[in-house]
Design an enzyme around this catalytic site. Structure first.
Site, short mmCIF file in Angstrom:
data_model
loop_
_atom_site.label_atom_id
_atom_site.label_comp_id
_atom_site.label_asym_id
_atom_site.label_seq_id
_atom_site.Cartn_x
_atom_site.Cartn_y
_atom_site.Cartn_z
N MET A 29 54.00 85.22 -95.47
CA MET A 29 54.24 86.63 -95.14
C MET A 29 52.91 87.38 -95.08
O MET A 29 52.88 88.62 -95.16
CB MET A 29 55.18 87.27 -96.16
CG MET A 29 56.54 86.58 -96.16
SD MET A 29 57.88 87.65 -96.66
CE MET A 29 57.40 88.01 -98.33
N ALA A 31 48.98 88.75 -96.06
CA ALA A 31 48.22 89.18 -97.24
C ALA A 31 47.72 87.93 -97.96
O ALA A 31 47.96 87.71 -99.15
CB ALA A 31 49.05 90.09 -98.15
N HIS A 33 45.89 84.78 -99.70
CA HIS A 33 45.01 84.60 -100.86
C HIS A 33 44.79 83.11 -101.06
O HIS A 33 45.28 82.28 -100.27
CB HIS A 33 45.62 85.28 -102.10
CG HIS A 33 47.05 84.88 -102.37
ND1 HIS A 33 47.42 83.59 -102.69
CD2 HIS A 33 48.21 85.59 -102.34
CE1 HIS A 33 48.73 83.53 -102.87
NE2 HIS A 33 49.23 84.74 -102.65
N GLY A 35 46.07 81.00 -102.95
CA GLY A 35 47.30 80.20 -103.04
C GLY A 35 47.71 79.72 -101.65
O GLY A 35 47.96 78.53 -101.43
N HIS A 36 47.77 80.67 -100.70
CA HIS A 36 48.09 80.30 -99.32
C HIS A 36 47.06 79.30 -98.78
O HIS A 36 47.41 78.34 -98.10
CB HIS A 36 48.08 81.53 -98.41
CG HIS A 36 49.09 82.58 -98.76
ND1 HIS A 36 48.74 83.82 -99.24
CD2 HIS A 36 50.44 82.59 -98.67
CE1 HIS A 36 49.82 84.55 -99.44
NE2 HIS A 36 50.88 83.83 -99.11
N GLN A 60 64.96 89.18 -96.06
CA GLN A 60 64.90 88.69 -97.44
C GLN A 60 64.55 89.80 -98.43
O GLN A 60 64.41 89.54 -99.63
CB GLN A 60 63.93 87.53 -97.56
CG GLN A 60 62.47 87.87 -97.42
CD GLN A 60 61.62 86.62 -97.33
OE1 GLN A 60 61.66 85.87 -96.36
NE2 GLN A 60 60.85 86.35 -98.37
N GLY A 146 54.81 76.50 -101.68
CA GLY A 146 54.21 76.55 -103.01
C GLY A 146 55.24 76.36 -104.11
O GLY A 146 56.37 76.86 -104.02
N LYS A 148 54.97 77.76 -106.81
CA LYS A 148 55.11 79.07 -107.47
C LYS A 148 56.51 79.62 -107.22
O LYS A 148 57.11 80.20 -108.11
CB LYS A 148 54.07 80.04 -106.94
CG LYS A 148 54.29 81.39 -107.52
CD LYS A 148 53.32 82.40 -107.02
CE LYS A 148 53.85 83.76 -107.35
NZ LYS A 148 54.73 84.27 -106.30
N SER A 185 50.69 87.89 -103.31
CA SER A 185 50.33 89.04 -102.48
C SER A 185 50.70 90.33 -103.20
O SER A 185 50.09 91.37 -103.00
CB SER A 185 51.06 88.97 -101.14
OG SER A 185 50.79 87.74 -100.53
#
Ligand code: AMP
Length: 252
Positions: A29, A31, A33, A35-36, A60, A146, A148, A185
């Site tokens: 989505m 933004a 960081h 992690g992406h 969502q 992820g 996460k 994000s």
């Protein structure tokens, strides 16, 4: 890097990719960081062609205001994707993904009702619907998600199995800040004070002897706790800090 906005452009692009190439998809989505970027890196190592989608999926979000204020950093995201060696950025508008309105949705009736689903009605219906649409448009061989978002990952694995889809779902470990906070994000929406409190979620999930004790310690510290539950060898939790909702999970 090719940038595509239209679903039809994506279909045309997909048709001309050689049958010999392995295509990896990283849905996001935006933004973006670290992690992406860890998902992109893994996709880059394992696939011939890497496609990233950036789409803030309205179906969502239970609250349209939450959707409207979701962080957007598109020009910075595009530079990051170029640096990461991404081949195709798919950047559709809502109309491109939901040409029918959102009349067709994909429902899961078990796991999606628990944990985050119990506190965000319709959330996973929106997630599964958009991921199914992206899978049909892009037809990846592999897709990267992820850990996460552990419940989301399990639901997507389940969807792929249930619908006999030939897509390998590749889980990627959670990337954290030095103090343990999972990158998200939404962290940019935290005030400085909330940011310093947010680290407690990960710490307490990890050190508590049980899910219920983690839940009470978090509540005692003043957090609004949506849930803490153990599931498939993980301890999953979600808290709210003001308007920001944070989720995390640790391996037990
Ligand atoms: P989002 O843009 O938040 O929808 O996330 C896109 C993908 O990146 C999802 O598969 C997430 O699980 C994954 N992701 C988000 N944050 C992290 C993180 N800190 N570590 C690893 N993956 C993540």
């Amino acid at each position: 890097m090719i940038e595509l906005q239209l679903s039809e452009q994506m279909r045309q692009w997909r048709k001309q990719v050689s049958l010999k190439k392995v295509i990896g998809l990283v849905p996001t989505m935006g933004a973006l960081h670290e992690g992406h970027l860890s998902l992109l890196k893994k996709a880059r190592e394992e696939c011939d062609v890497v496609v990233v989608s950036i789409f803030v999926n309205p179906t969502q979000f239970e609250d349209s205001n939450d959707w409207a204020i979701y962080p957007k950093t598109l020009s910075q995201d595009i530079s990051l994707l170029k640096t990461a060696g991404v081949d195709v950025a798919f950047l559709p508008t809502v109309d491109q993904i939901y040409p029918e309105g959102d009349h067709f949705q994909l429902t899961e009736d078990s796991l999606s009702r628990l944990f985050c689903g119990a506190h965000r009605p319709g959330h996973f219906r929106g997630v599964l619907t958009v991921v199914m649409k992206l899978f049909h448009l892009i037809k990846p061989h592999q897709a990267y998600f992820g850990e996460k978002d552990f419940q989301q990952l399990q639901l997507i694995k389940g969807m792929v199995e249930a619908f006999f889809m030939d897509i390998k779902i590749c889980p990627c470990p959670t990337v954290r800040e030095a103090d343990g906070l999972a990158l998200s994000s939404r962290n940019s929406q935290l005030t400085l004070e909330q940011r310093s409190q947010a680290v407690e979620l990960h710490k307490i999930l990890q050190v508590s002897p049980s899910a219920s004790s983690a839940k009470s310690v978090l509540s005692q510290k003043g957090f609004l706790v949506d849930y803490v539950e153990d599931y498939q060898g993980r301890r999953l939790g979600a808290i709210r800090l003001g308007k920001v909702r944070l989720i995390d999970n640790v391996i037990l």
